[in-house]
Enzyme design. Structure first.
Site, PDB file in Angstrom:
ATOM      1  N   GLU A   1       0.832  -1.201   0.000  1.00 45.26           N
ATOM      2  CA  GLU A   1       0.000   0.000   0.000  1.00 45.26           C
ATOM      3  C   GLU A   1       0.867   1.252   0.000  1.00 45.26           C
ATOM      4  OE1 GLU A   1      -3.972  -1.815   2.131  1.00 45.26           O
ATOM      5  OE2 GLU A   1      -2.429  -1.044   3.454  1.00 45.26           O
TER       6      GLU A   1
ATOM      7  N   CYS B   1       3.640   8.486   0.893  1.00 47.52           N
ATOM      8  CA  CYS B   1       4.155   7.561   1.905  1.00 47.52           C
ATOM      9  C   CYS B   1       4.284   6.207   1.212  1.00 47.52           C
ATOM     10  CB  CYS B   1       3.178   7.507   3.073  1.00 47.52           C
ATOM     11  SG  CYS B   1       3.597   6.286   4.308  1.00 47.52           S
TER      12      CYS B   1
ATOM     13  N   CYS C   1       6.414  -7.078   6.822  1.00 45.11           N
ATOM     14  CA  CYS C   1       7.535  -6.560   7.624  1.00 45.11           C
ATOM     15  C   CYS C   1       8.050  -7.683   8.511  1.00 45.11           C
ATOM     16  CB  CYS C   1       7.066  -5.383   8.483  1.00 45.11           C
ATOM     17  SG  CYS C   1       8.431  -4.501   9.292  1.00 45.11           S
TER      18      CYS C   1
ATOM     19  N   CYS D   1       6.901  -4.788  15.971  1.00 43.34           N
ATOM     20  CA  CYS D   1       6.343  -3.702  16.773  1.00 43.34           C
ATOM     21  C   CYS D   1       4.904  -4.074  17.145  1.00 43.34           C
ATOM     22  CB  CYS D   1       6.379  -2.384  15.997  1.00 43.34           C
ATOM     23  SG  CYS D   1       8.026  -1.945  15.404  1.00 43.34           S
TER      24      CYS D   1
ATOM     25  N   CYS E   1       1.763  -2.096  15.643  1.00 44.12           N
ATOM     26  CA  CYS E   1       1.689  -1.800  14.206  1.00 44.12           C
ATOM     27  C   CYS E   1       1.007  -2.926  13.443  1.00 44.12           C
ATOM     28  CB  CYS E   1       3.095  -1.576  13.661  1.00 44.12           C
ATOM     29  SG  CYS E   1       3.111  -1.241  11.881  1.00 44.12           S
TER      30      CYS E   1
ATOM     31  N   GLY F   1       6.912  -2.015   5.809  1.00 40.07           N
ATOM     32  CA  GLY F   1       8.283  -2.509   5.774  1.00 40.07           C
ATOM     33  C   GLY F   1       9.287  -1.614   6.463  1.00 40.07           C
ATOM     34  N   GLU F   2      10.490  -2.157   6.626  1.00 47.15           N
ATOM     35  CA  GLU F   2      11.595  -1.435   7.266  1.00 47.15           C
ATOM     36  C   GLU F   2      12.623  -1.100   6.176  1.00 47.15           C
ATOM     37  OE1 GLU F   2      12.582   0.048  10.093  1.00 47.15           O
ATOM     38  OE2 GLU F   2      14.417   0.379   8.970  1.00 47.15           O
TER      39      GLU F   2
ATOM     40  N   SER G   1      11.934   5.867  14.737  1.00 47.61           N
ATOM     41  CA  SER G   1      10.749   5.528  15.529  1.00 47.61           C
ATOM     42  C   SER G   1      11.214   5.084  16.912  1.00 47.61           C
ATOM     43  CB  SER G   1       9.975   4.395  14.855  1.00 47.61           C
ATOM     44  OG  SER G   1       9.633   4.788  13.538  1.00 47.61           O
ATOM     45  N   LEU G   2      11.225   6.022  17.826  1.00 49.52           N
ATOM     46  CA  LEU G   2      11.799   5.728  19.147  1.00 49.52           C
ATOM     47  C   LEU G   2      10.735   5.151  20.090  1.00 49.52           C
ATOM     48  CD1 LEU G   2      14.540   6.028  20.664  1.00 49.52           C
ATOM     49  CD2 LEU G   2      13.625   8.159  21.606  1.00 49.52           C
ATOM     50  N   HIS G   3       9.692   5.898  20.305  1.00 47.67           N
ATOM     51  CA  HIS G   3       8.529   5.501  21.115  1.00 47.67           C
ATOM     52  C   HIS G   3       8.815   5.309  22.596  1.00 47.67           C
ATOM     53  CE1 HIS G   3       6.320   5.343  17.446  1.00 47.67           C
ATOM     54  NE2 HIS G   3       6.943   4.280  16.977  1.00 47.67           N
TER      55      HIS G   3
ATOM     56  N   ASN H   1      -3.018   5.238  16.119  1.00 49.10           N
ATOM     57  CA  ASN H   1      -4.122   4.717  15.322  1.00 49.10           C
ATOM     58  C   ASN H   1      -4.379   3.295  15.782  1.00 49.10           C
ATOM     59  OD1 ASN H   1      -4.214   7.086  13.593  1.00 49.10           O
ATOM     60  ND2 ASN H   1      -2.202   6.349  12.929  1.00 49.10           N
TER      61      ASN H   1
ATOM     62  N   CYS I   1      -0.671   6.036   9.859  1.00 46.01           N
ATOM     63  CA  CYS I   1       0.547   5.348  10.334  1.00 46.01           C
ATOM     64  C   CYS I   1       0.198   4.050  11.040  1.00 46.01           C
ATOM     65  CB  CYS I   1       1.274   6.192  11.378  1.00 46.01           C
ATOM     66  SG  CYS I   1       2.015   7.668  10.764  1.00 46.01           S
TER      67      CYS I   1
HETATM   68  N1  SAH Z   1       9.546   0.635   9.617  1.00 43.63           N
HETATM   69  C1  SAH Z   1       9.694   2.056   9.561  1.00 43.63           C
HETATM   70  C2  SAH Z   1       8.664   2.782   8.710  1.00 43.63           C
HETATM   71  C3  SAH Z   1       7.224   2.362   8.809  1.00 43.63           C
HETATM   72  S1  SAH Z   1       6.244   2.831  10.185  1.00 43.63           S
HETATM   73  C4  SAH Z   1       9.709   2.621  10.954  1.00 43.63           C
HETATM   74  O1  SAH Z   1       9.467   1.876  11.897  1.00 43.63           O
HETATM   75  O2  SAH Z   1      10.012   3.791  11.122  1.00 43.63           O
HETATM   76  C5  SAH Z   1       5.971   4.544  10.138  1.00 43.63           C
HETATM   77  C6  SAH Z   1       5.700   5.119  11.543  1.00 43.63           C
HETATM   78  O3  SAH Z   1       4.409   4.738  12.044  1.00 43.63           O
HETATM   79  C7  SAH Z   1       6.698   4.623  12.571  1.00 43.63           C
HETATM   80  O4  SAH Z   1       7.137   5.676  13.376  1.00 43.63           O
HETATM   81  C8  SAH Z   1       5.861   3.641  13.381  1.00 43.63           C
HETATM   82  O5  SAH Z   1       6.394   3.428  14.648  1.00 43.63           O
HETATM   83  C9  SAH Z   1       4.532   4.353  13.403  1.00 43.63           C
HETATM   84  N2  SAH Z   1       3.410   3.488  13.783  1.00 43.63           N
HETATM   85  C10 SAH Z   1       3.317   2.153  13.678  1.00 43.63           C
HETATM   86  N3  SAH Z   1       2.114   1.723  14.117  1.00 43.63           N
HETATM   87  C11 SAH Z   1       1.432   2.818  14.491  1.00 43.63           C
HETATM   88  C12 SAH Z   1       0.121   3.041  14.998  1.00 43.63           C
HETATM   89  N4  SAH Z   1      -0.725   2.032  15.189  1.00 43.63           N
HETATM   90  N5  SAH Z   1      -0.258   4.312  15.251  1.00 43.63           N
HETATM   91  C13 SAH Z   1       0.588   5.355  15.030  1.00 43.63           C
HETATM   92  N6  SAH Z   1       1.833   5.201  14.541  1.00 43.63           N
HETATM   93  C14 SAH Z   1       2.253   3.959  14.280  1.00 43.63           C
END
Ligand code: SAH
Length: 354
Positions: free
Chosen positions: A93, A106, A113, A117, A120, A164-165, A221-223, A297, A340
């Protein structure tokens, strides 16, 4: 006859050699290259500046494997989600995100992937394969076309934040970036400053991309800046300690002088307390960054719920007090699962032949 080769796997030099071997002048390679990349031709018949016999010869030896638009959905906020079918039937997508002044694409870099995570939706899919550079460029070309058609302007920005990464498909991602940023007539002529590669944080690859010095932006993507929490919500990070991640980010800044975007979602009872806030502030003080607080989300897992506004405001307050730039990123395209972390081919678009 030998099997036909995917012509878009050849760079210009290889294409020149191939054309010479077919008894053609090398300048033909440049013409073909321009058709393939700048003009995004999906068949040899479109290459009208080539003679018919040459087009036939090309068909004998090569194939073009373009992507196809399998499904198109548009959100009430204007966001477009494309289900893109690859030549082998796999589907990824790509999302077009319009704002007042910009159109951002995007794009996906892998089918599924391999990371895990917990928050995700894409992580629930098996990683089937890496995309080729051409399949990445095709997503960009498709969205550029949609932007011109629906918003009367070209695509302005690209983020590698789809499925994907990107760092685990490094070669194709770099190759695609090179094609996208090479000036006309060989490439798409976009500025690398308008491209952001987003990674879940693979330190060695961040360093490699820094060394490549492509001029693109980096988002991490630290979180969570507390190891235990990060390991819990992104289990693969056990192999990539925060100290290594930080070092690679410092290296990135040293080489590129470009400030890194930190992507961060705040969840209720996961990272919405003062300890996590302090840890993030400490982390951000060690390397030039700006923080994007992304709205969560939901993917239907009860362990993850968007934190309260108070918690978000506490993050903003603490970061701004230390002069760290922080933005709150609202979701776009949530109603069509285009936001996202929601890309998971939910409509089960599949190969019509299968
Ligand atoms: N694999 C890469 C790029 C794809 S994800 C990465 O991890 O950066 C793009 C962004 O969306 C990342 O920051 C990811 O952590 C975030 N993300 C994943 N699931 C999400 C969700 N359910 N709600 C909001 N952001 C999310």
């Amino acid at each position: 006859m030998a099997a036909q080769k995917d012509i878009r796997k050849l760079d210009l030099a290889a294409l020149e050699t191939a054309l010479q071997n077919l008894g053609e002048k090398p300048f033909r390679a440049k013409q073909i290259y321009e058709w393939l990349w700048t003009k995004n031709a999906h068949s040899f018949d479109e290459m009208t500046s080539l003679s018919l016999p040459l087009r036939e010869k090309l068909k004998e030896h090569f194939v073009i494997l373009p992507v196809q638009l399998a499904e198109f959905q548009q959100s009430t906020d204007g966001t477009i989600k494309n289900a893109v079918r690859l030549h082998d039937g796999n589907v990824v997508e790509s999302v077009l995100i319009p704002t007042e002044t910009r159109t951002t694409a995007c794009v996906s870099s892998q089918v599924g992937c391999s990371l895990d995570c917990r928050f995700c939706a894409t992580a629930t899919l098996t990683r089937m394969r890496n995309l080729t550079a051409a399949e990445i460029v095709d997503q960009v070309a498709l969205i550029d076309h949609q932007s011109r058609r629906d918003f009367q302007r070209p695509l302005s920005n690209i983020v590698f934040m789809g499925m994907g990464e990107p760092m685990l498909n490094y070669n194709s991602v770099v190759e695609a970036i090179e094609i996208i940023t090479t000036p006309f007539p060989k490439g798409l002529g976009m500025s690398p400053r308008r491209i952001t590669v987003s990674t879940s944080g693979i330190p060695k690859m961040i360093e490699k991309l820094a060394d490549a010095n492509l001029g693109v932006g980096l988002a991490v993507s630290l979180h969570a800046a507390i190891e235990e929490t990060r390991n819990r919500i992104m289990p693969f990070t056990v192999k990539f300690p925060l100290s290594d991640l930080l070092k690679s980010m410092q290296y990135w800044y040293e080489i590129t002088r470009s400030r890194i975007t930190i992507e961060y979602v705040v969840w209720k009872e996961v990272n919405d307390d003062q300890q996590h806030i302090n840890a993030l502030v400490r982390f951000c003080k060690k390397v030039p960054t700006k923080v994007n607080l992304i709205q969560y989300n939901s993917i239907g897992d009860k362990n993850f719920q968007q934190a309260s506004d108070d918690a978000i405001n506490a993050y903003i307050y603490a970061l701004e007090k230390q002069n760290i730039v922080v933005n709150v990123r609202r979701s776009r395209g949530e109603d069509i699962d285009a936001a996202c972390g929601q890309l998971a081919n939910k409509n089960q678009v599949s190969n019509p032949e299968s």
